[in-house]
Motif scaffolding. Structure first.
Motif, short mmCIF file in Angstrom:
data_model
loop_
_atom_site.label_atom_id
_atom_site.label_comp_id
_atom_site.label_asym_id
_atom_site.label_seq_id
_atom_site.Cartn_x
_atom_site.Cartn_y
_atom_site.Cartn_z
N LEU A 116 28.71 39.85 25.82
CA LEU A 116 28.41 41.26 26.00
C LEU A 116 26.92 41.48 25.80
CD1 LEU A 116 29.46 44.16 26.39
CD2 LEU A 116 29.73 44.30 23.90
N THR A 117 26.25 41.97 26.83
CA THR A 117 24.84 42.29 26.75
C THR A 117 24.64 43.76 27.05
OG1 THR A 117 24.31 41.91 29.08
CG2 THR A 117 24.35 39.97 27.65
N LYS A 118 23.38 44.20 26.99
CA LYS A 118 23.07 45.59 27.29
C LYS A 118 23.47 45.96 28.71
CE LYS A 118 19.23 48.88 27.28
NZ LYS A 118 17.76 49.04 27.14
N ASP A 119 23.45 44.94 29.60
CA ASP A 119 23.77 45.19 31.00
C ASP A 119 25.27 45.16 31.29
OD1 ASP A 119 21.07 45.35 31.62
OD2 ASP A 119 20.90 43.18 31.84
N GLY A 120 26.06 44.86 30.26
CA GLY A 120 27.50 44.85 30.46
C GLY A 120 28.08 43.50 30.09
N LEU A 121 29.32 43.25 30.58
CA LEU A 121 30.04 42.03 30.24
C LEU A 121 29.70 40.95 31.26
CD1 LEU A 121 32.14 41.30 28.06
CD2 LEU A 121 33.91 41.69 29.76
N SER A 122 29.25 39.83 30.77
CA SER A 122 28.87 38.75 31.67
C SER A 122 30.11 38.11 32.27
CB SER A 122 28.06 37.70 30.92
OG SER A 122 28.90 37.00 30.02
N THR A 123 29.90 37.42 33.39
CA THR A 123 31.01 36.72 34.03
C THR A 123 30.87 35.21 33.86
OG1 THR A 123 29.79 36.71 36.11
CG2 THR A 123 31.33 38.51 35.76
N VAL A 124 29.84 34.78 33.13
CA VAL A 124 29.64 33.35 32.92
C VAL A 124 30.35 32.90 31.65
CG1 VAL A 124 27.45 33.39 34.12
CG2 VAL A 124 27.50 33.75 31.64
N ASN A 125 30.55 31.58 31.55
CA ASN A 125 31.17 30.98 30.37
C ASN A 125 32.53 31.59 30.05
OD1 ASN A 125 29.03 29.26 29.97
ND2 ASN A 125 27.93 30.71 28.69
N TYR A 126 33.30 31.89 31.08
CA TYR A 126 34.62 32.46 30.85
C TYR A 126 35.67 31.38 31.12
CZ TYR A 126 38.68 35.47 31.05
OH TYR A 126 39.89 36.03 30.81
N GLY A 127 36.49 31.11 30.12
CA GLY A 127 37.50 30.10 30.29
C GLY A 127 37.83 29.45 28.96
N VAL A 128 38.33 28.24 29.01
CA VAL A 128 38.71 27.52 27.80
C VAL A 128 37.92 26.22 27.73
CG1 VAL A 128 40.58 26.40 26.56
CG2 VAL A 128 41.01 28.52 27.80
N GLN A 129 37.25 26.03 26.61
CA GLN A 129 36.48 24.79 26.38
C GLN A 129 37.28 23.91 25.44
OE1 GLN A 129 32.42 25.37 25.16
NE2 GLN A 129 32.38 23.44 24.04
N VAL A 130 37.57 22.69 25.86
CA VAL A 130 38.41 21.78 25.08
C VAL A 130 37.62 20.52 24.73
CG1 VAL A 130 40.56 20.47 24.99
CG2 VAL A 130 40.45 22.61 26.30
N ASN A 131 37.50 20.26 23.43
CA ASN A 131 36.85 19.05 22.94
C ASN A 131 37.84 18.28 22.07
OD1 ASN A 131 34.24 19.71 24.02
ND2 ASN A 131 34.03 21.20 22.36
N ALA A 132 37.77 16.96 22.13
CA ALA A 132 38.65 16.13 21.31
C ALA A 132 37.83 15.04 20.62
CB ALA A 132 39.75 15.50 22.16
N THR A 133 38.17 14.74 19.37
CA THR A 133 37.49 13.67 18.64
C THR A 133 38.53 12.81 17.93
OG1 THR A 133 37.21 15.02 16.64
CG2 THR A 133 35.41 15.06 18.25
N ALA A 134 38.21 11.54 17.79
CA ALA A 134 39.05 10.62 17.02
C ALA A 134 38.13 9.78 16.15
CB ALA A 134 39.86 9.73 17.96
N THR A 135 38.40 9.74 14.82
CA THR A 135 37.51 9.06 13.88
C THR A 135 38.27 8.02 13.06
OG1 THR A 135 36.15 11.05 13.68
CG2 THR A 135 35.91 9.40 11.96
N SER A 136 37.64 6.87 12.88
CA SER A 136 38.22 5.81 12.05
C SER A 136 37.11 4.91 11.54
CB SER A 136 39.22 4.99 12.87
OG SER A 136 39.76 3.94 12.08
N ASN A 137 37.03 4.75 10.21
CA ASN A 137 36.08 3.83 9.57
C ASN A 137 34.64 4.04 10.03
OD1 ASN A 137 38.19 2.52 8.14
ND2 ASN A 137 38.63 1.25 9.94
N GLY A 138 34.22 5.29 10.09
CA GLY A 138 32.84 5.59 10.42
C GLY A 138 32.52 5.61 11.90
#
Length: 206
Positions: free
Chosen positions: A11-33
């Motif tokens: 949300l900016t002064k000019d209204g609601l942007s249409t960029v970066n709309y959606g779902v961002q999915v990140n996955a991590t797996a950690t073992s022994n550093g």
């Protein structure tokens, strides 16, 4: 741990942007550093995906404890601004012991051929960070100072100032962040650039 982060419109002064709309999915797996990152899994459908891996290790040299980290990102990795990298990127980092409450960290990235030195610590309630970035190709150096301070009602204020007198001012509380980009601290900011960000995140442990 799988993380699903809906990326909402801004949300900016000019209204609601249409960029970066959606779902961002990140996955991590950690073992022994060793940590395997699957950044922006949601971009696989666009054939924009490549993993990265990081290895962390603690070492003692001359009675000084050091934090060592090496990471490798394959060409096409989208960890930086969801933009595929144009080449494989290696990063090296060494964190040293705190001196008078301030901790140093040295980094180097083959991605932009830049060496970075960061010193961070606290003075009373204020968290201070000083960062120097030196580009080995252009021999240019950039300096950035950041101060974060807790305000009443759980609000956190963060001011970032760069050596070219630009920067930003942020006010954050819970999931909300009000960001004011500043082209020059010598004049009033452009209010049309003010952005309100809302962030949602969910961790799933398997």
């Amino acid at each position: 741990v799988d993380r699903v982060t809906p990326v909402l419109p801004e949300l900016t002064k000019d209204g609601l942007s249409t960029v970066n709309y959606g779902v961002q999915v990140n996955a991590t797996a950690t073992s022994n550093g060793v940590t395997l990152f699957a950044d922006n899994v949601d971009m696989i459908r666009d054939k924009k995906f490549a993993p990265r891996v990081a290895i962390k290790h603690k070492a003692t040299v001359a009675d000084q404890k050091l934090d060592l980290e090496v990471s490798f990102a394959m060409k096409g990795n989208t960890a930086t601004k969801r933009t595929p990298s144009e080449k494989d990127v290696l990063k090296f980092a060494i964190g040293g012991p705190a001196v008078s409450g301030f901790s140093p960290k040295a980094e180097y990235s083959t991605g932009n051929d830049t060496a970075t030195m960061t010193v961070s610590g606290k003075v009373d309630k204020a968290a201070l960070t000083l960062k120097s970035e030196y580009n080995l190709k252009t021999s240019k150096n950039a300096l950035t100072a950041t101060v974060a301070y807790p305000l009443p009602e759980g609000i956190k204020a963060t001011v970032e100032i760069k050596d070219n007198k630009s920067g930003s001012v942020k006010l954050a509380k819970d999931r909300f962040t009000l960001e004011v980009p500043v082209q020059s601290f010598e004049k009033a900011p452009d209010t049309s650039k003010i952005v309100l960000k809302v962030k949602f995140a969910k961790d799933f442990d398997f």
